[in-house]
Structure formats: structure tokens, C-alpha cells
Design a protein around this motif. Structure first.
Motif, PDB file in Angstrom:
ATOM      1  N   VAL A  83       0.935  -1.040  -0.071  1.00 54.79           N
ATOM      2  CA  VAL A  83      -0.004  -0.082   0.034  1.00 54.79           C
ATOM      3  C   VAL A  83       0.987   1.316  -0.015  1.00 54.79           C
ATOM      4  N   GLY A  84       0.587   2.138  -0.886  1.00 56.05           N
ATOM      5  CA  GLY A  84       1.171   3.288  -0.765  1.00 56.05           C
ATOM      6  C   GLY A  84       0.309   4.604  -0.718  1.00 56.05           C
ATOM      7  N   TYR A  85       0.799   5.862  -1.308  1.00 57.01           N
ATOM      8  CA  TYR A  85      -0.068   7.038  -0.849  1.00 57.01           C
ATOM      9  C   TYR A  85      -1.348   7.115  -1.732  1.00 57.01           C
ATOM     10  N   VAL A  86      -1.265   6.589  -2.895  1.00 53.97           N
ATOM     11  CA  VAL A  86      -2.364   6.450  -3.891  1.00 53.97           C
ATOM     12  C   VAL A  86      -3.116   5.392  -3.959  1.00 53.97           C
ATOM     13  N   GLY A  87      -2.501   4.150  -3.868  1.00 56.01           N
ATOM     14  CA  GLY A  87      -3.399   3.016  -3.678  1.00 56.01           C
ATOM     15  C   GLY A  87      -2.478   1.759  -3.218  1.00 56.01           C
ATOM     16  N   GLY A  88      -3.171   0.529  -3.549  1.00 52.47           N
ATOM     17  CA  GLY A  88      -2.332  -0.428  -3.233  1.00 52.47           C
ATOM     18  C   GLY A  88      -2.164  -1.344  -4.443  1.00 52.47           C
ATOM     19  N   GLU A  89      -1.391  -2.459  -4.371  1.00 49.11           N
ATOM     20  CA  GLU A  89      -0.962  -3.386  -5.405  1.00 49.11           C
ATOM     21  C   GLU A  89      -0.787  -4.726  -4.869  1.00 49.11           C
ATOM     22  N   TRP A  90      -1.635  -5.797  -5.799  1.00 45.94           N
ATOM     23  CA  TRP A  90      -1.486  -6.891  -5.193  1.00 45.94           C
ATOM     24  C   TRP A  90      -0.917  -7.905  -6.398  1.00 45.94           C
ATOM     25  N   VAL A  91       0.062  -8.663  -6.142  1.00 46.73           N
ATOM     26  CA  VAL A  91       0.882  -9.199  -7.234  1.00 46.73           C
ATOM     27  C   VAL A  91       0.631 -10.691  -6.898  1.00 46.73           C
ATOM     28  N   GLY A  92       0.475 -11.612  -7.823  1.00 46.89           N
ATOM     29  CA  GLY A  92       0.236 -13.136  -7.512  1.00 46.89           C
ATOM     30  C   GLY A  92       0.673 -13.739  -8.917  1.00 46.89           C
ATOM     31  N   GLU A  93       0.853 -15.087  -8.716  1.00 44.49           N
ATOM     32  CA  GLU A  93       0.982 -16.226  -9.979  1.00 44.49           C
ATOM     33  C   GLU A  93       0.796 -17.400  -9.636  1.00 44.49           C
ATOM     34  N   ASP A  94       0.330 -18.165 -10.651  1.00 40.20           N
ATOM     35  CA  ASP A  94      -0.191 -19.586 -10.589  1.00 40.20           C
ATOM     36  C   ASP A  94       0.816 -20.537 -10.034  1.00 40.20           C
ATOM     37  N   ASN A  95       0.616 -21.638  -9.958  1.00 43.84           N
ATOM     38  CA  ASN A  95       1.711 -22.671  -9.378  1.00 43.84           C
ATOM     39  C   ASN A  95       2.926 -22.843 -10.480  1.00 43.84           C
ATOM     40  N   SER A  96       2.367 -22.792 -11.871  1.00 46.16           N
ATOM     41  CA  SER A  96       3.647 -23.003 -12.761  1.00 46.16           C
ATOM     42  C   SER A  96       4.262 -21.790 -12.905  1.00 46.16           C
ATOM     43  N   HIS A  97       4.171 -20.562 -12.418  1.00 52.29           N
ATOM     44  CA  HIS A  97       4.735 -19.196 -12.540  1.00 52.29           C
ATOM     45  C   HIS A  97       4.672 -18.873 -14.009  1.00 52.29           C
TER      46      HIS A  97
END
Length: 583
Positions: free
Chosen positions: A332-346
């Protein structure tokens, strides 16, 4: 530390901090939450192996409870339940922790008001428990209430002084000194442990920093000759930065366009950055990376992704297919938030950014097909199977585990990422591998697709048909085998071969059972090594080879395996219609 801590004369904030640290030291995986406002206290969660939680509500009350204090405890108990119900979590135990043992009246109140109305076990941990912790961990009280914090600062200076030697090549003496200081510092600091190591200038990868659970700070000092000392601060419990944050201030500046983007993303969304220049540093933690010294070559700071104790799993859905995405980072920053994800295989990498004020979200999906090489077969297939579905439906949704839509994208999909013509060959390839994997006796991974042989791919396609109980019919030119008898055979002749069904996967041969082959041979030759023979085909007698899966009915049937039987010519013309003409 005094013989008995006068809890009633210590400020409420200090009482709650000290006792919370005791709880966290006893439960290192506990994290701090703030489910309520205005009622005071500290809430700590400790996740159990079964997925449920133990909750510790720390209060400062050190004298007999007033009606107002009882109401605060009751409010905390109610709000924690609300917090858990909203998240569909389960409480196993709830502990009220304070430097006060219950009077008979307080015990009756606690039982009738809280214990009898809870679906989980509720406990009162009072002064007796707190004094046991204080006796076992005297450095906690000394750090917050006596001279322990100053002792830590002095020992850090001693450690730095030892690290900043003009010549680090005399590693034996220096290592002993550094380890001695680090051990003393670790025993004095209730919140952090410290490790040190010397890096040779010939170790090119020695200064590569990587994140791991509970690592809060890692820094290095390098002298003019290229030798380095690395010092790391490791949290003794997950919530240590809540109660004893490591603070530094300075000016971070970007010296390239790429660094400018990294710094902007950090400001806006709190995303990690790597090796950013820094100057004018000051703060309460003087570790070597930021220490002014004539031996420091350069000063940089890196912010690594935090290890989230409660990572969020999201689901990508398209048509009747879905794939789970595991969280890599959530900031979370001043402007908003970020979520990063990936599947099991990358293979499928997702970046979701949300503006706090407008709640507007943007979704970026990156497909990394090079991650397929060496990947587990099933995750690789599921990734490609999902991408193939998206290439056909041209839509997808990002959902929570309970089906709530986080983001919906039904137009403007990147055609370079979800191109059906590009994905379909991978879909065919992984489908063949999955069929083979399902039938194999052992597990195996995807081969290196960059060096994949087309002969292997063709064989995978044939094996697919065989495993489905179908015939494989192909033209053939020659067939090598070892002849075990000197019996003369007149050619042309019919040939039957029983053999092992083996799939070539990279440099492995995966056993899948047995097959039977039959074909007509026109002639036979002895190879120069005088051991192997080679059979030759001819279109005059139908140059087809027919293969099917063979199931030995009895153990003795396996005696036929690898045996070549030669007999009369066979009529194979009826199979001609099932194959394409020979090129």
C-alpha cells in the motif's frame, strides 16, 4: 530488572508494549491487528496448524477492575468476534492478558459475561503468568524501561567499529570479534538477533541479498580492496517492527528512467525497489550500508517484498475454467494498493492496482511461457488450458475464494498474450504430456522446450492414441533389433514385436506399459558390429507398421517382451486408408 516490576506505576502504553512482546516472544508467529478503536489494548493473533487462531488481548490494568475497565474488556471481546466473522476465520482460544490476577468477583464476572457466551475457549492470563515471562525474559523490561536500549546502541557501534577495518583479509581474528559482538548484541536486544559474515572479493555472488522470513534489515560495508562485511538484523518474532521499528531517514534519488519508475511505484503503491541510491542518512539504526566511512564505495538501499503471514489467494475465471493465483506481494502506498500473484507454474503473472480514492482498478497479466521448462506437468497444463480458454472466450474475471468479483475484463484483451494461434500448439503439447503423466508410474517434470526434438513430440502424439486404446499406424523404413538365434528366415516375411512402451521426456525414458507391433519386412541385413540386424520395408508388401497397447494377461506373458517373431506375410492393405501417403 528489579525483583518485582511495579506495573501499577508504569504508563499504560509501556505496560501493554512489554507484555505484548512477552506474548510474541512466546509465540513468534503472532501478528498484531487493530480490530477496534478507542478501547485501548493490543490484539495479537497466532495462527494454529488447523487454520484457526488464538487471540491475545493485552490490557494495561494492574489494579482491581473498575466498571469502565470491565466494559473495555467486553468491547474488545465483542469486536474481535466481529472482526473474525467478517473474514470467516475461526477463533480457537481467546486470552485476556494483563498484570492482574482475578479476584473471586472478577472471576465470576469473567465466567458469566464472557466464558459462558463464547463459542471458543476464553482464558485469563494474569500477573502470575506475566511475572513468569518477566523472569524468563529480563532483557524485555530492561530495553523499554531501563538502560537496555542504550546498551543495544553501544553494542551496535562496537560491531560497526569492528566491521570497518582497513584490511578485512585477516578474517580469522575479525570473524571471532564480529561473532562475539553479534552474540552479545543478540542477547541484549529483545526484538532482533544479529548475524555477520565476511565476503571475499573473489565471491562475486556473496553480496546478493534475498528476503526470507523475519529478515528485517541487511546491509554491507565494502573496503577499497573489495572485501565486505554483511550485517543482518533478524526479527525474533514477526511483530517486532510493530514494537521496535528500525528507523532511518535520508534522501532517495533516482538516477535513471528505470529507477524513476521504481521510485514512483514505491511512492504510489508501496512496491519494493532494488538498489536505489541514498544520501544524507540519519536515524536510530546505524548499520554499515548507511555508515559514513572512507571505505564505503557507494550507498544504496533496497526494499524487498515483505513476507505476508496471511497471503491472499485470488482466482482467475474464464468460461468453465479457473486457475488459482498465490500472492507474491501485497503493498500500500500514498495513492493506492497493489496485489501481485502468480499460478503454481509461474506462467501466469498478475498485477492488480487499485486507487484508494476512486477504487478504480487496473489489471496487468503477463504470460511467461519460458517458465514451462522444468515445471511440474499438472500446473503447466492447467496454466495453458486456462489461457486457451481465455483465447476463445475473450473474457476473464478475478475473484476471491468465495466467488466475489474483484475485477472483470471482457474487452481490450491483449491479443499478443491471448492469441489462440499462439497458445493452441502449447495446448496440444501440454495435453500430450498430461496424458502421459497420468499414465506414468513415476512423476516427472516438463522437459526443456527450447531444445525439444520434434521426433519426441511426434512420439508423444502416438503414445496418446495408444493410451486411449487406439491403433497407431505409420510408414516405416528400417527396424533394428538384436538377433538371438541363427535360424534362417526367408524374406519377405511378417514380423511381430512385443516391446516396452516408453515416452522420451528430455533425457528421461518414462515407462508406461507394453505395446505390440506388427509389420511386413522385405529384407534383413547384418550390421558391421556383427550383433544388430536391421529389417527393411518395401511398398510392394505394404510398408505400414501397426502398433497397439499390449496388456500381458499372465506373468509369463512378459517373457515375450523384446522378442521379435518372424512368420508369414500379413495382409495390411486394410490399414492403408488410415494413414496419409508417404512423403
Amino acid at each position: 530488572m528489579p525483583g518485582r516490576i511495579p506495573w501499577e506505576r508504569i504508563s499504560g502504553d509501556d505496560v501493554e508494549t512489554i507484555i505484548a512482546v512477552y506474548v510474541c516472544r512466546e509465540n513468534p508467529d503472532a501478528i498484531r491487528i487493530r480490530p477496534s478503536r478507542g478501547d485501548g489494548g493490543v490484539d495479537l493473533l497466532n495462527k494454529r496448524e488447523d487454520g484457526s487462531y488464538d487471540v491475545y488481548q493485552v490490557k494495561k490494568f494492574a489494579t482491581n477492575l473498575s466498571d469502565s475497565q470491565r466494559k473495555q474488556i467486553l468491547n474488545s471481546w465483542e469486536r474481535v468476534q466481529q472482526y473474525f466473522n467478517e473474514r470467516h476465520w475461526t477463533i480457537q482460544n481467546w486470552y485476556l492478558v494483563l498484570p492482574l490476577d482475578p479476584t473471586p468477583e472478577n472471576f465470576v464476572w469473567f465466567k458469566e459475561t464472557i466464558q459462558n457466551h463464547s463459542s471458543f475457549a476464553c482464558h485469563w492470563k494474569g500477573l502470575t503468568n506475566v511475572e513468569v515471562w518477566a523472569s524468563a525474559m529480563p532483557e524485555v523490561y530492561d530495553y523499554y524501561m531501563a538502560d537496555g536500549k542504550e546498551a543495544v546502541n553501544q553494542q551496535i557501534k562496537s560491531l560497526l567499529s569492528a566491521a570497518q577495518q582497513p584490511d578485512l583479509r585477516d578474517s580469522k581474528v575479525l570473524t571471532e570479534k564480529l561473532l562475539r559482538y553479534a552474540e552479545l548484541l543478540s542477547s541484549t536486544d529483545p526484538n532482533y538477533a544479529y548475524s555477520v559474515r565476511i565476503i571475499s572479493k573473489y565471491d562475486k555472488n556473496g553480496l546478493v541479498f534475498f528476503n526470507r522470513p523475519n529478515l528485517l534489515y541487511s546491509a554491507s560495508i565494502t573496503n577499497d580492496e573489495g572485501y565486505s562485511v554483511v550485517i543482518e538484523a533478524i526479527a525474533k518474532y514477526k511483530a517486532s517492527s510493530e514494537f521496535a521499528p528500525l528507523k532511518e531517514s535520508g534522501t532517495i534519488y533516482a538516477n535513471t528512467p528505470e529507477k524513476e519508475k521504481e521510485l514512483l511505484d514505491f511512492q504510489r503503491y508501496g512496491t519494493p525497489f532494488n538498489k536505489m541510491p541514498i544520501k544524507n542518512v540519519s536515524g536510530n539504526l546505524k548499520l554499515p550500508l548507511l555508515e559514513e566511512s572512507k571505505h564505503v564505495i557507494s550507498s544504496h538501499i533496497s526494499l524487498l517484498a515483505q513476507v505476508d503471514p496471511h497471503p491472499l489467494t485470488l482466482i482467475l475465471v474464464s468460461g468453465n475454467k479457473h486457475i488459482a493465483l498465490k500472492q507474491k506481494s501485497h503493498t500500500v502506498g500514498y495513492v493506492g494498493g497493489e496485489w501481485v500473484g502468480e499460478d503454481n507454474s509461474h506462467v501466469i503473472h498478475v498485477r492488480l492496482r487499485t486507487d484508494i480514492d476512486s477504487l478504480k482498478s487496473t489489471l496487468q497479466i503477463t504470460v511467461r511461457l519460458d517458465s514451462l521448462s522444468g515445471c511440474e506437468v499438472l500446473p503447466a497444463f492447467h496454466a495453458i488450458d486456462f489461457l486457451y480458454e481465455v483465447s476463445q472466450t475473450k473474457m476473464m474475471e478475478l475473484q476471491t475464494l468465495d466467488g466475489e468479483t474483484v475485477y472483470c475484463k471482457s474487452e481490450h484483451l491483449d491479443d499478443t498474450v491471448f492469441d489462440e494461434e499462439k497458445i493452441f500448439p502449447w495446448y496440444e503439447l501440454l495435453s500430450s504430456l498430461k496424458t502421459i503423466h497420468d499414465a506414468a508410474f513415476v512423476d516427472f517434470k516438463c522437459p526443456d522446450f527450447a531444445s525439444l526434438k520434434m521426433t519426441h513430440v511426434r512420439r508423444w502424439n502416438e503414445i496418446e492414441h495408444l493410451l486411449r486404446g487406439e491403433l497407431v499406424i505409420r510408414h516405416w523404413d528400417s527396424f533394428k533389433f538384436v538377433k538371438n538365434a541363427d535360424t534362417n528366415v526367408d524374406f519377405p516375411a511378417g514380423v511381430i514385436v512385443y516391446s516396452k512402451l516408453v515416452a522420451p521426456i528430455g533425457d528421461q525414458s518414462i515407462f508406461l506399459g507394453y505395446t505390440q507391433l506388427f509389420f511386413n519386412a522385405n529384407s534383413i541385413d547384418l550390421l558391421p558390429d556383427d550383433k544388430e540386424y536391421v529389417l527393411h520395408s518395401s511398398s510392394d508388401i505394404c510398408d505400414l507398421l501397426i502398433e497397439h497397447k499390449y496388456e500381458p494377461r499372465k506373468p509369463e506373458d512378459r517373457d515375450n517382451i523384446s522378442r521379435v517373431t518372424v512368420g508369414p506375410l500379413m495382409n495390411l492393405s486394410e490399414y492403408q486408408q488410415y494413414v496419409l501417403p508417404k512423403e
